[in-house]
Design a protein around this motif. Structure first.
Motif, PDB file in Angstrom:
ATOM      1  N   MET A   1       0.843  -1.186   0.000  1.00 36.40           N
ATOM      2  CA  MET A   1       0.000   0.000   0.000  1.00 36.40           C
ATOM      3  C   MET A   1       0.886   1.246   0.000  1.00 36.40           C
ATOM      4  N   ASN A   2       0.513   2.214  -0.777  1.00 36.50           N
ATOM      5  CA  ASN A   2       1.258   3.466  -0.797  1.00 36.50           C
ATOM      6  C   ASN A   2       1.009   4.235   0.492  1.00 36.50           C
ATOM      7  N   GLU A   3       2.027   4.927   0.939  1.00 35.97           N
ATOM      8  CA  GLU A   3       1.885   5.794   2.103  1.00 35.97           C
ATOM      9  C   GLU A   3       0.855   6.869   1.747  1.00 35.97           C
ATOM     10  N   PRO A   4      -0.146   7.071   2.611  1.00 30.78           N
ATOM     11  CA  PRO A   4      -1.143   8.099   2.297  1.00 30.78           C
ATOM     12  C   PRO A   4      -0.508   9.494   2.294  1.00 30.78           C
ATOM     13  N   THR A   5      -1.147  10.399   1.594  1.00 27.23           N
ATOM     14  CA  THR A   5      -0.681  11.779   1.574  1.00 27.23           C
ATOM     15  C   THR A   5      -1.667  12.632   2.348  1.00 27.23           C
ATOM     16  N   LYS A   6      -1.205  13.797   2.780  1.00 29.57           N
ATOM     17  CA  LYS A   6      -2.047  14.681   3.580  1.00 29.57           C
ATOM     18  C   LYS A   6      -3.310  15.052   2.797  1.00 29.57           C
ATOM     19  N   PRO A   7      -4.467  14.800   3.389  1.00 32.87           N
ATOM     20  CA  PRO A   7      -5.716  15.077   2.676  1.00 32.87           C
ATOM     21  C   PRO A   7      -6.136  16.539   2.756  1.00 32.87           C
ATOM     22  N   GLU A   8      -6.931  16.934   1.798  1.00 29.82           N
ATOM     23  CA  GLU A   8      -7.661  18.189   1.884  1.00 29.82           C
ATOM     24  C   GLU A   8      -8.929  17.851   2.667  1.00 29.82           C
ATOM     25  N   VAL A   9      -9.389  18.734   3.509  1.00 30.66           N
ATOM     26  CA  VAL A   9     -10.609  18.472   4.264  1.00 30.66           C
ATOM     27  C   VAL A   9     -11.760  19.213   3.595  1.00 30.66           C
ATOM     28  N   ASP A  10     -12.720  18.452   3.093  1.00 32.88           N
ATOM     29  CA  ASP A  10     -13.929  19.046   2.513  1.00 32.88           C
ATOM     30  C   ASP A  10     -14.968  19.117   3.607  1.00 32.88           C
ATOM     31  N   LEU A  11     -15.435  20.333   3.908  1.00 39.75           N
ATOM     32  CA  LEU A  11     -16.424  20.480   4.977  1.00 39.75           C
ATOM     33  C   LEU A  11     -17.755  19.879   4.542  1.00 39.75           C
ATOM     34  N   PRO A  12     -18.433  19.182   5.476  1.00 45.94           N
ATOM     35  CA  PRO A  12     -19.771  18.662   5.174  1.00 45.94           C
ATOM     36  C   PRO A  12     -20.723  19.823   4.870  1.00 45.94           C
ATOM     37  N   GLU A  13     -21.756  19.538   4.099  1.00 48.84           N
ATOM     38  CA  GLU A  13     -22.765  20.546   3.749  1.00 48.84           C
ATOM     39  C   GLU A  13     -23.654  20.845   4.950  1.00 48.84           C
ATOM     40  N   GLY A  14     -24.266  22.014   4.939  1.00 48.53           N
ATOM     41  CA  GLY A  14     -25.293  22.337   5.933  1.00 48.53           C
ATOM     42  C   GLY A  14     -24.729  22.784   7.270  1.00 48.53           C
ATOM     43  N   ASP A  15     -25.585  22.674   8.287  1.00 45.82           N
ATOM     44  CA  ASP A  15     -25.221  23.108   9.629  1.00 45.82           C
ATOM     45  C   ASP A  15     -24.345  22.062  10.316  1.00 45.82           C
ATOM     46  N   ALA A  16     -23.611  22.517  11.305  1.00 43.40           N
ATOM     47  CA  ALA A  16     -22.788  21.605  12.099  1.00 43.40           C
ATOM     48  C   ALA A  16     -23.701  20.610  12.813  1.00 43.40           C
ATOM     49  N   PRO A  17     -23.389  19.309  12.742  1.00 44.08           N
ATOM     50  CA  PRO A  17     -24.226  18.315  13.424  1.00 44.08           C
ATOM     51  C   PRO A  17     -24.096  18.424  14.941  1.00 44.08           C
ATOM     52  N   ALA A  18     -25.185  18.111  15.641  1.00 44.38           N
ATOM     53  CA  ALA A  18     -25.181  18.149  17.103  1.00 44.38           C
ATOM     54  C   ALA A  18     -24.557  16.882  17.689  1.00 44.38           C
ATOM     55  N   GLU A  19     -24.499  15.825  16.886  1.00 43.37           N
ATOM     56  CA  GLU A  19     -23.958  14.539  17.349  1.00 43.37           C
ATOM     57  C   GLU A  19     -22.664  14.216  16.604  1.00 43.37           C
ATOM     58  N   LEU A  20     -21.897  13.300  17.164  1.00 43.30           N
ATOM     59  CA  LEU A  20     -20.695  12.803  16.520  1.00 43.30           C
ATOM     60  C   LEU A  20     -21.098  12.120  15.208  1.00 43.30           C
ATOM     61  N   THR A  21     -20.443  12.462  14.119  1.00 47.70           N
ATOM     62  CA  THR A  21     -20.720  11.779  12.856  1.00 47.70           C
ATOM     63  C   THR A  21     -19.419  11.260  12.263  1.00 47.70           C
ATOM     64  N   VAL A  22     -19.483  10.067  11.687  1.00 45.31           N
ATOM     65  CA  VAL A  22     -18.315   9.486  11.034  1.00 45.31           C
ATOM     66  C   VAL A  22     -18.710   9.054   9.628  1.00 45.31           C
ATOM     67  N   ARG A  23     -17.766   9.209   8.719  1.00 47.50           N
ATOM     68  CA  ARG A  23     -18.004   8.801   7.336  1.00 47.50           C
ATOM     69  C   ARG A  23     -16.698   8.235   6.806  1.00 47.50           C
ATOM     70  N   ASP A  24     -16.742   6.978   6.364  1.00 47.01           N
ATOM     71  CA  ASP A  24     -15.538   6.366   5.808  1.00 47.01           C
ATOM     72  C   ASP A  24     -15.309   6.890   4.398  1.00 47.01           C
ATOM     73  N   LEU A  25     -14.144   7.473   4.178  1.00 46.47           N
ATOM     74  CA  LEU A  25     -13.751   7.964   2.858  1.00 46.47           C
ATOM     75  C   LEU A  25     -13.038   6.841   2.105  1.00 46.47           C
ATOM     76  N   VAL A  26     -12.272   6.053   2.858  1.00 43.65           N
ATOM     77  CA  VAL A  26     -11.636   4.841   2.353  1.00 43.65           C
ATOM     78  C   VAL A  26     -11.831   3.793   3.439  1.00 43.65           C
ATOM     79  N   VAL A  27     -12.329   2.614   3.065  1.00 43.08           N
ATOM     80  CA  VAL A  27     -12.516   1.541   4.038  1.00 43.08           C
ATOM     81  C   VAL A  27     -11.250   0.693   4.062  1.00 43.08           C
ATOM     82  N   GLY A  28     -10.667   0.571   5.253  1.00 41.98           N
ATOM     83  CA  GLY A  28      -9.451  -0.235   5.402  1.00 41.98           C
ATOM     84  C   GLY A  28      -9.791  -1.708   5.542  1.00 41.98           C
ATOM     85  N   ASP A  29      -8.773  -2.548   5.417  1.00 49.03           N
ATOM     86  CA  ASP A  29      -9.015  -3.995   5.549  1.00 49.03           C
ATOM     87  C   ASP A  29      -8.058  -4.642   6.543  1.00 49.03           C
TER      88      ASP A  29
END
Length: 125
Positions: A1-29
């Motif tokens: 696997m290639n060493e990951p590079t520093k990501p750009e952070v794309d802000l989620p749309e809309g208002d800030a969520p009141a709860e913790l939210t997680v979203r997998d951008l890449v699923v590891g194995d």
């Protein structure tokens, strides 16, 4: 696997969520991040309101290591990486009560900030 590079952070749309939210951008194995295990991660953190970066392990030139559930990182980040697998990249949006709340550790993070992290899970011991 290639060493990951520093990501750009794309802000989620809309208002800030009141709860913790997680979203997998890449699923590891690889091994899973669980309480009691020591993980090594690379991360970028920005404030939801401004999108400005306040911290990044990439800029320190080395990954950040901590025990999941050990209280070394803010609650939202600790909970947000649980269940993640090595090789994965995840966006974790942390509401103020699971972040720094009204106690800002730095001028780059206004009190009451929602935080957005992009985390790469490099290893689990």
């Amino acid at each position: 696997m290639n060493e990951p590079t520093k990501p750009e952070v794309d802000l989620p749309e809309g208002d800030a969520p009141a709860e913790l939210t997680v979203r997998d951008l890449v699923v590891g194995d690889g091994p899973e991040a669980k309480p009691g295990r020591v993980v090594q991660v690379h991360y970028v953190g920005v404030t939801f309101a401004s999108g400005r970066e306040f911290d990044a392990s990439w800029d320190q030139g080395r990954p950040f290591k901590f025990a999941v559930g050990g209280g070394r990182v803010i609650k939202g980040l600790d909970r947000g990486i649980r269940g993640m697998r090595v090789g994965g990249r995840r966006e974790v949006v942390v509401p103020p009560r699971l972040g720094y709340g009204k106690q800002s550790p730095s001028p780059a993070i206004p009190a009451g900030s929602t935080l957005v992290f992009v985390v790469d899970l490099l290893s689990v011991v």
